[in-house]
Write a protein that holds these residues in place. Structure first.
Motif, PDB file in Angstrom:
ATOM      1  N   UNK A  80       1.015 -34.105 -36.718  1.00  0.00           N
ATOM      2  CA  UNK A  80       2.420 -33.749 -36.516  1.00  0.00           C
ATOM      3  C   UNK A  80       3.286 -33.994 -37.738  1.00  0.00           C
ATOM      4  N   UNK A  81       2.928 -34.969 -38.537  1.00  0.00           N
ATOM      5  CA  UNK A  81       3.666 -35.246 -39.777  1.00  0.00           C
ATOM      6  C   UNK A  81       3.140 -34.381 -40.916  1.00  0.00           C
ATOM      7  N   UNK A  82       1.814 -34.211 -40.971  1.00  0.00           N
ATOM      8  CA  UNK A  82       1.206 -33.493 -42.091  1.00  0.00           C
ATOM      9  C   UNK A  82       1.602 -32.019 -42.147  1.00  0.00           C
ATOM     10  N   UNK A  83       1.586 -31.345 -41.015  1.00  0.00           N
ATOM     11  CA  UNK A  83       1.853 -29.896 -41.027  1.00  0.00           C
ATOM     12  C   UNK A  83       3.245 -29.585 -41.586  1.00  0.00           C
ATOM     13  N   UNK A  84       4.323 -30.208 -41.088  1.00  0.00           N
ATOM     14  CA  UNK A  84       5.627 -29.923 -41.712  1.00  0.00           C
ATOM     15  C   UNK A  84       5.692 -30.337 -43.180  1.00  0.00           C
ATOM     16  N   UNK A  86       3.207 -30.383 -45.345  1.00  0.00           N
ATOM     17  CA  UNK A  86       2.457 -29.383 -46.119  1.00  0.00           C
ATOM     18  C   UNK A  86       3.258 -28.094 -46.282  1.00  0.00           C
ATOM     19  N   UNK A  87       3.896 -27.675 -45.208  1.00  0.00           N
ATOM     20  CA  UNK A  87       4.611 -26.407 -45.249  1.00  0.00           C
ATOM     21  C   UNK A  87       5.929 -26.494 -46.025  1.00  0.00           C
ATOM     22  N   UNK A  88       6.745 -27.502 -45.728  1.00  0.00           N
ATOM     23  CA  UNK A  88       8.095 -27.545 -46.281  1.00  0.00           C
ATOM     24  C   UNK A  88       8.194 -28.269 -47.613  1.00  0.00           C
ATOM     25  N   UNK A  89       7.400 -29.302 -47.784  1.00  0.00           N
ATOM     26  CA  UNK A  89       7.487 -30.069 -49.028  1.00  0.00           C
ATOM     27  C   UNK A  89       6.501 -29.558 -50.082  1.00  0.00           C
ATOM     28  N   UNK A  97      -5.235 -22.471 -38.068  1.00  0.00           N
ATOM     29  CA  UNK A  97      -6.125 -23.627 -37.913  1.00  0.00           C
ATOM     30  C   UNK A  97      -5.344 -24.872 -37.511  1.00  0.00           C
ATOM     31  N   UNK A  98      -4.072 -24.965 -37.898  1.00  0.00           N
ATOM     32  CA  UNK A  98      -3.244 -26.089 -37.470  1.00  0.00           C
ATOM     33  C   UNK A  98      -3.119 -26.098 -35.939  1.00  0.00           C
ATOM     34  N   UNK A  99      -2.977 -24.921 -35.361  1.00  0.00           N
ATOM     35  CA  UNK A  99      -2.876 -24.815 -33.901  1.00  0.00           C
ATOM     36  C   UNK A  99      -4.184 -25.246 -33.253  1.00  0.00           C
ATOM     37  N   UNK A 100      -5.310 -24.750 -33.777  1.00  0.00           N
ATOM     38  CA  UNK A 100      -6.612 -25.106 -33.206  1.00  0.00           C
ATOM     39  C   UNK A 100      -6.869 -26.613 -33.327  1.00  0.00           C
ATOM     40  N   UNK A 101      -6.512 -27.184 -34.455  1.00  0.00           N
ATOM     41  CA  UNK A 101      -6.676 -28.634 -34.634  1.00  0.00           C
ATOM     42  C   UNK A 101      -5.804 -29.383 -33.635  1.00  0.00           C
ATOM     43  N   UNK A 102      -4.580 -28.913 -33.443  1.00  0.00           N
ATOM     44  CA  UNK A 102      -3.688 -29.535 -32.474  1.00  0.00           C
ATOM     45  C   UNK A 102      -4.230 -29.456 -31.059  1.00  0.00           C
ATOM     46  N   UNK A 103      -4.805 -28.321 -30.700  1.00  0.00           N
ATOM     47  CA  UNK A 103      -5.391 -28.185 -29.363  1.00  0.00           C
ATOM     48  C   UNK A 103      -6.585 -29.118 -29.174  1.00  0.00           C
ATOM     49  N   UNK A 104      -7.370 -29.271 -30.222  1.00  0.00           N
ATOM     50  CA  UNK A 104      -8.485 -30.234 -30.146  1.00  0.00           C
ATOM     51  C   UNK A 104      -7.948 -31.645 -29.916  1.00  0.00           C
ATOM     52  N   UNK A 105      -6.851 -31.981 -30.573  1.00  0.00           N
ATOM     53  CA  UNK A 105      -6.252 -33.306 -30.383  1.00  0.00           C
ATOM     54  C   UNK A 105      -5.673 -33.466 -28.981  1.00  0.00           C
ATOM     55  N   UNK A 106      -5.161 -32.386 -28.398  1.00  0.00           N
ATOM     56  CA  UNK A 106      -4.692 -32.454 -27.014  1.00  0.00           C
ATOM     57  C   UNK A 106      -5.860 -32.841 -26.107  1.00  0.00           C
ATOM     58  N   UNK A 107      -7.019 -32.255 -26.349  1.00  0.00           N
ATOM     59  CA  UNK A 107      -8.211 -32.630 -25.590  1.00  0.00           C
ATOM     60  C   UNK A 107      -8.583 -34.082 -25.807  1.00  0.00           C
TER      61      UNK A 107
END
Length: 115
Positions: A80-84, A86-89, A97-107
């Motif tokens: 949750x910290x890394x994605x913003x 990486x994108x903004x800074x 792949x960020x979405x897929x990684x997030x879904x894996x973490x939800x599991x």
């Protein structure tokens, strides 16, 4: 009124993770023209603040959660910290792949916190 343990732990872990993300990756943008030793020393200085926040966060969290739960919580916060960051800074493009990684973490969260 006392702040719930999960809120204290999560808030401190988010703050510590911001410091650690900057320490680990910020030098790639800010100190790319410096030697690796200078970048490492600056990163260690930033990481000190991360540890000063992370240690109390885990001690507070461990009073109510087990080690595996704290680790999965940390991994969710890291993404949750890394994605913003990486994108903004770092001006990196968004990847599905960020979405897929997030879904894996939800599991992972489901399985670690279900009992």
């Amino acid at each position: 009124m006392q702040i719930p343990i999960i809120v204290q732990t999560t808030g401190l872990l988010i703050l510590s993770n911001v410091f650690m993300t900057v320490a680990w990756y910020g030098h790639l943008k800010n100190f790319s023209n410096k030697s690796w030793l200078v970048a490492a020393l600056i990163s260690w200085g930033i990481a000190l603040f991360e540890y000063l926040i992370q240690v109390p966060a885990n001690r507070i969290g461990f009073s109510q959660y087990n080690l595996a739960q704290l680790k999965i919580l940390q991994e969710v916060i890291t993404l949750g910290v890394f994605v913003p960051f990486a994108m903004y800074y770092m001006n990196q493009p968004f990847k599905t792949d960020f979405i897929w990684a997030g879904l894996c973490l939800v599991g992972a969260v489901y399985f670690i916190f279900r009992s």
